[in-house]
Design an enzyme around this catalytic site. Structure first.
Site, PDB file in Angstrom:
ATOM      1  N   HIS A 162       0.824  -1.256  -0.076  1.00 29.69           N
ATOM      2  CA  HIS A 162      -0.129   0.140   0.079  1.00 29.69           C
ATOM      3  C   HIS A 162       0.800   1.231   0.067  1.00 29.69           C
ATOM      4  O   HIS A 162       0.215   2.257  -0.181  1.00 29.69           O
ATOM      5  CB  HIS A 162      -0.947   0.071   1.202  1.00 29.69           C
ATOM      6  N   ASP A 196      -2.128 -10.674  -2.179  1.00 28.18           N
ATOM      7  CA  ASP A 196      -3.159 -10.359  -0.684  1.00 28.18           C
ATOM      8  C   ASP A 196      -4.340  -9.996  -1.355  1.00 28.18           C
ATOM      9  O   ASP A 196      -4.490  -9.488  -2.477  1.00 28.18           O
ATOM     10  CB  ASP A 196      -1.973  -9.159  -0.364  1.00 28.18           C
ATOM     11  N   HIS A 198      -5.693  -7.599   0.026  1.00 26.47           N
ATOM     12  CA  HIS A 198      -5.951  -6.045  -0.645  1.00 26.47           C
ATOM     13  C   HIS A 198      -5.428  -5.779  -2.000  1.00 26.47           C
ATOM     14  O   HIS A 198      -4.169  -6.393  -2.165  1.00 26.47           O
ATOM     15  CB  HIS A 198      -5.617  -5.315   0.625  1.00 26.47           C
ATOM     16  N   ASP A 285      -4.341 -13.234   3.658  1.00 29.23           N
ATOM     17  CA  ASP A 285      -5.601 -12.590   4.314  1.00 29.23           C
ATOM     18  C   ASP A 285      -6.915 -12.983   3.291  1.00 29.23           C
ATOM     19  O   ASP A 285      -7.816 -12.467   3.645  1.00 29.23           O
ATOM     20  CB  ASP A 285      -5.595 -11.051   4.602  1.00 29.23           C
TER      21      ASP A 285
END
Ligand code: OKP
Ligand code: ZN
Length: 343
Positions: A162, A196, A198, A285
């Site tokens: 991120h 991931d 996200h 995740d």
């Protein structure tokens, strides 16, 4: 069977914030915490661990704005000296219109929101050293690939995907996978596969206009998943990077079958790219029991993902990103590695 070279460093534990703010609520303990590394390490079944070597500023500055790096180096001390509390979490974020003025705040408390985009990324005294160590860990894993190893794993935290050219957030300070990928372009085209849960908005932004690095990501649809403003399928890159960015947003509740089908499609894009090496941003995740992810993957899915990646036959650096269910991290990593190293 290809052996895996694992690089890790205990300095990750210096980043150990007592709380974060998530959906406006204080969250304690934080999700992204030191115990994740030991939990992941239990999945390595005794593979030997390499210490990172220091790579200095140059590879970091090839990805992140020098002013952002300088900011993070002493932001916490300046925040404290100005009377800020023990955890640095900004509360004021500049609107786009304020940002174009380029006017930063002379207040170390007020200015924290210039570089950060959320309230879930607390900074404490050891955060900068930990984040720098994570970059050296990923670069050392990339060195192993450049020296001819088939597979290396950077067991790092905090995560990085991120964090962008001039911002941090989403539990991420610097972006080790992006730094490693840019370094590997010295040996030819590079592909980054981000699995991931996200969307890796930071990695996408780093390589947005870059014609040497392909970014492909499978993630929770930003219509409902963090980072909300990035990760849509129509984001394809710009300039020389046009066509070198591919997002595959997937709906809440996605299970093994739909996920693995999307993964095959992502890998076909990687295969067509003609990369000399592959960086995988690894997150667990996506697992059904993950406390913040919205997918329903089982442990068996990671072995399939690993096997499909192995079929590409590319020198591969795995860089750890998210995954927050401590009880399953070890076996999910072991499953991924089983797929990558068939017996
Ligand atoms: C980091 B990595 C939801 C807030 C979510 C940040 C999640 C960061 C995930 N309201 N906060 O990609 O695993
Ligand atoms: Zn994640």
């Amino acid at each position: 069977m290809p052996t895996i070279e694992v690089v890790t460093d205990d300095r990750h534990a210096l980043h150990d914030p007592p709380h974060e703010v998530n959906t406006g609520r204080p969250v304690s303990p934080v999700w992204e915490r030191p115990a994740r590394v030991a939990a992941l390490g239990s999945g390595l079944r005794g593979a030997s661990l390499l210490a990172p070597t220091e790579h200095g500023d140059a590879p970091l500055l090839a990805v992140h704005d020098a002013a952002m790096v300088r900011f993070l180096a002493d932001a916490y001390d300046r925040w404290r000296a100005s009377g800020g509390p023990a955890v640095m979490i900004p509360d004021t974020f500049p609107l786009a219109r304020w940002r174009t003025s380029g006017r930063r705040s002379p207040s170390p408390i007020g200015n924290a929101g210039w570089w950060c985009f959320d309230t879930a990324t607390p900074v404490v005294a050891g955060s900068y050293v930990a984040a720098r160590a994570a970059v050296d860990v990923a670069l050392t894993a990339a060195d192993r690939i450049a020296d001819g190893a088939p597979l290396a794993y950077a067991l790092t935290r905090p995560p990085g995907h991120h964090a962008g050219p001039s911002y941090y957030g989403g539990f991420c300070l610097f972006n080790p996978a992006a730094v490693a990928a840019r370094r590997l372009t010295e040996g030819g085209r590079v592909a980054v596969l981000d699995v991931d849960y996200h969307h890796g908005n930071g990695t996408q932004d780093v390589f947005w206009a870059d014609g040497d690095v392909l970014y492909v990501s499978l993630h929770g649809d930003p219509a409902s998943a963090f980072p909300y403003f990035s990760g849509f399928a129509d984001e394809v890159g710009e300039g020389r990077g046009r066509g070198a960015n591919r997002n595959l947003p997937l709906p809440p509740g996605t299970g093994d079958e739909e996920y693995l089908a999307a993964c095959e499609s992502a890998l076909a894009t990687v295969a067509a790219w003609g990369a000399a090496s592959l960086v995988v941003s690894v997150g667990f995740d996506t697992f059904a029991d993950d406390p913040i992810g919205g997918f329903e993957l089982t442990t068996a899915a990671y072995e399939q993902v690993g096997a499909s990646i192995a079929e590409l036959g590319l020198p591969t650096v795995l860089v750890q990103e998210g995954g927050y269910d401590l009880g399953s991290l070890g076996r999910n990593l072991a499953s991924l590695l089983d797929g990558l190293r068939p017996e």
